[in-house]
Design a protein around this motif. Structure first.
Motif, PDB file in Angstrom:
ATOM      1  N   LEU A  46       0.711  -1.230   0.041  1.00  0.00           N
ATOM      2  CA  LEU A  46       0.126  -0.028   0.120  1.00  0.00           C
ATOM      3  C   LEU A  46       0.845   1.236   0.020  1.00  0.00           C
ATOM      4  CD1 LEU A  46      -2.404  -1.050   3.014  1.00  0.00           C
ATOM      5  CD2 LEU A  46      -3.090  -1.208   0.440  1.00  0.00           C
ATOM      6  N   PRO A  47       1.168   1.757  -1.343  1.00  0.00           N
ATOM      7  CA  PRO A  47       2.417   3.071  -0.998  1.00  0.00           C
ATOM      8  C   PRO A  47       1.817   4.307  -0.473  1.00  0.00           C
ATOM      9  CG  PRO A  47       1.883   1.693  -3.423  1.00  0.00           C
ATOM     10  CD  PRO A  47       0.887   0.996  -2.388  1.00  0.00           C
ATOM     11  N   HIS A  48       0.382   4.354  -0.490  1.00  0.00           N
ATOM     12  CA  HIS A  48      -0.066   5.800   0.018  1.00  0.00           C
ATOM     13  C   HIS A  48       0.241   5.606   1.507  1.00  0.00           C
ATOM     14  CE1 HIS A  48      -3.053   8.541   1.484  1.00  0.00           C
ATOM     15  NE2 HIS A  48      -2.600   9.300   0.310  1.00  0.00           N
ATOM     16  N   LEU A  49       0.982   6.762   1.992  1.00  0.00           N
ATOM     17  CA  LEU A  49       1.528   6.387   3.526  1.00  0.00           C
ATOM     18  C   LEU A  49       0.316   6.283   4.643  1.00  0.00           C
ATOM     19  CD1 LEU A  49       3.670   6.631   5.495  1.00  0.00           C
ATOM     20  CD2 LEU A  49       3.578   9.032   5.394  1.00  0.00           C
ATOM     21  N   ALA A  50      -0.665   6.885   4.297  1.00  0.00           N
ATOM     22  CA  ALA A  50      -1.842   6.970   5.231  1.00  0.00           C
ATOM     23  C   ALA A  50      -2.466   5.324   5.388  1.00  0.00           C
ATOM     24  CB  ALA A  50      -2.959   7.882   5.053  1.00  0.00           C
ATOM     25  N   ASP A  51      -2.663   4.911   4.139  1.00  0.00           N
ATOM     26  CA  ASP A  51      -3.046   3.402   4.033  1.00  0.00           C
ATOM     27  C   ASP A  51      -2.234   2.457   4.775  1.00  0.00           C
ATOM     28  OD1 ASP A  51      -5.255   4.596   2.696  1.00  0.00           O
ATOM     29  OD2 ASP A  51      -4.488   3.867   0.599  1.00  0.00           O
ATOM     30  N   ALA A  52      -0.752   2.796   4.332  1.00  0.00           N
ATOM     31  CA  ALA A  52      -0.039   1.761   5.022  1.00  0.00           C
ATOM     32  C   ALA A  52       0.174   2.079   6.411  1.00  0.00           C
ATOM     33  CB  ALA A  52       1.334   2.170   4.322  1.00  0.00           C
ATOM     34  N   GLU A  53       0.105   3.306   6.972  1.00  0.00           N
ATOM     35  CA  GLU A  53       0.061   3.241   8.387  1.00  0.00           C
ATOM     36  C   GLU A  53      -0.982   2.630   8.963  1.00  0.00           C
ATOM     37  OE1 GLU A  53       0.249   7.605   8.536  1.00  0.00           O
ATOM     38  OE2 GLU A  53       2.253   7.546   9.022  1.00  0.00           O
ATOM     39  N   ASP A  54      -2.186   2.629   8.570  1.00  0.00           N
ATOM     40  CA  ASP A  54      -3.440   1.963   9.075  1.00  0.00           C
ATOM     41  C   ASP A  54      -3.207   0.452   8.883  1.00  0.00           C
ATOM     42  OD1 ASP A  54      -4.841   4.138   9.320  1.00  0.00           O
ATOM     43  OD2 ASP A  54      -6.254   3.601   7.498  1.00  0.00           O
ATOM     44  N   ALA A  55      -2.600   0.013   8.004  1.00  0.00           N
ATOM     45  CA  ALA A  55      -2.327  -1.598   7.785  1.00  0.00           C
ATOM     46  C   ALA A  55      -1.128  -1.872   8.996  1.00  0.00           C
ATOM     47  CB  ALA A  55      -1.803  -1.862   6.449  1.00  0.00           C
ATOM     48  N   CYS A  56      -0.273  -0.997   9.046  1.00  0.00           N
ATOM     49  CA  CYS A  56       0.756  -1.106   9.984  1.00  0.00           C
ATOM     50  C   CYS A  56       0.078  -1.507  11.395  1.00  0.00           C
ATOM     51  CB  CYS A  56       1.802  -0.104   9.855  1.00  0.00           C
ATOM     52  SG  CYS A  56       3.316  -0.362  11.127  1.00  0.00           S
ATOM     53  N   GLN A  57      -0.436  -0.703  11.737  1.00  0.00           N
ATOM     54  CA  GLN A  57      -1.187  -0.437  13.111  1.00  0.00           C
ATOM     55  C   GLN A  57      -2.143  -1.909  13.487  1.00  0.00           C
ATOM     56  OE1 GLN A  57      -0.708   1.597  15.605  1.00  0.00           O
ATOM     57  NE2 GLN A  57       0.934   2.302  14.414  1.00  0.00           N
ATOM     58  N   GLU A  58      -2.768  -2.163  12.239  1.00  0.00           N
ATOM     59  CA  GLU A  58      -3.616  -3.414  12.351  1.00  0.00           C
ATOM     60  C   GLU A  58      -2.524  -4.547  12.663  1.00  0.00           C
ATOM     61  OE1 GLU A  58      -5.750  -6.347   9.454  1.00  0.00           O
ATOM     62  OE2 GLU A  58      -6.478  -4.194   9.075  1.00  0.00           O
ATOM     63  N   ALA A  59      -1.464  -4.565  11.748  1.00  0.00           N
ATOM     64  CA  ALA A  59      -0.187  -5.596  11.912  1.00  0.00           C
ATOM     65  C   ALA A  59       0.381  -5.736  13.244  1.00  0.00           C
ATOM     66  CB  ALA A  59       0.760  -5.386  10.821  1.00  0.00           C
TER      67      ALA A  59
END
Length: 192
Positions: A46-59
């Motif tokens: 997910l190259p868009h930072l905000a999307d990646a940050e959401d996924a990172c928090q979930e991870a």
């Protein structure tokens, strides 16, 4: 354990074992140590930072809840990559569902859609839509192919690491990745 700089793989594995044993301080240190790696793994999907940050928090939440499912046979960071791939795909699905209106007439009432600027828009607007959509298509008929393919071709894990992580024979993993690539190529070529 060193206090300056990133932790080496042995130190991360040690923290993970201590966290599995119920050491909450070790879990906090572990999450802090792997957060940059988790974000990078999510950003590769997910190259868009905000999307990646959401996924990172979930991870990271999944890591803290399911750390007991890491069996300790391979590196903790290899297991982390699998958690991140799953979280990034889950985040993508959630964002996609939010982006599609429940009532299809809402789309036609809005008028023609403009092509968004991929440098400033979410993954749902098209930055890695081709790859993730291809994985969604493949997963319908071949769910066993998606995770090995993403771990190899997006995250760059070695075949033997993937085999160990997924608890599959090395030959099976190689065959799944090869088959997944064959199925993915025409789906990506259609978007080009």
């Amino acid at each position: 354990m060193t206090s300056a700089g990133p932790l080496d793989p042995d130190e991360i594995d040690d923290l993970a074992r201590r966290a599995q044993a119920g050491d909450t301080d070790a879990l906090e240190l572990l999450l802090g140590a792997v957060q940059p790696r988790a974000l990078a793994a999510c950003r590769s999907v997910l190259p868009h930072l905000a999307d990646a940050e959401d996924a990172c928090q979930e991870a990271l939440l999944n890591v803290s809840r399911k750390i007991g499912s890491w069996h300790g046979r391979g590196r903790f960071t290899t297991w982390l990559h699998a958690v991140c791939v799953n979280s990034a795909r889950s985040t993508y699905r959630r964002l996609k569902k939010q982006a599609v209106p429940a009532d299809p007439t809402e789309l036609s009432a809005a008028g023609p859609l403009e092509r968004p600027d991929p440098r400033t828009t979410s993954v749902i607007a098209g930055t890695r839509l081709d790859l993730l959509e291809a994985m969604e298509v493949i997963e319908r008929d071949h769910p066993q192919l998606v995770q090995p393919l993403l771990l190899r071709d997006v995250h760059g894990l070695a075949y033997d690491e993937i085999a160990q992580l997924l608890e599959l024979p090395l030959g099976t993993v190689k065959a799944q990745i090869h088959h997944g690539r064959r199925l993915t190529r025409p789906l990506l070529a259609a978007d080009a």
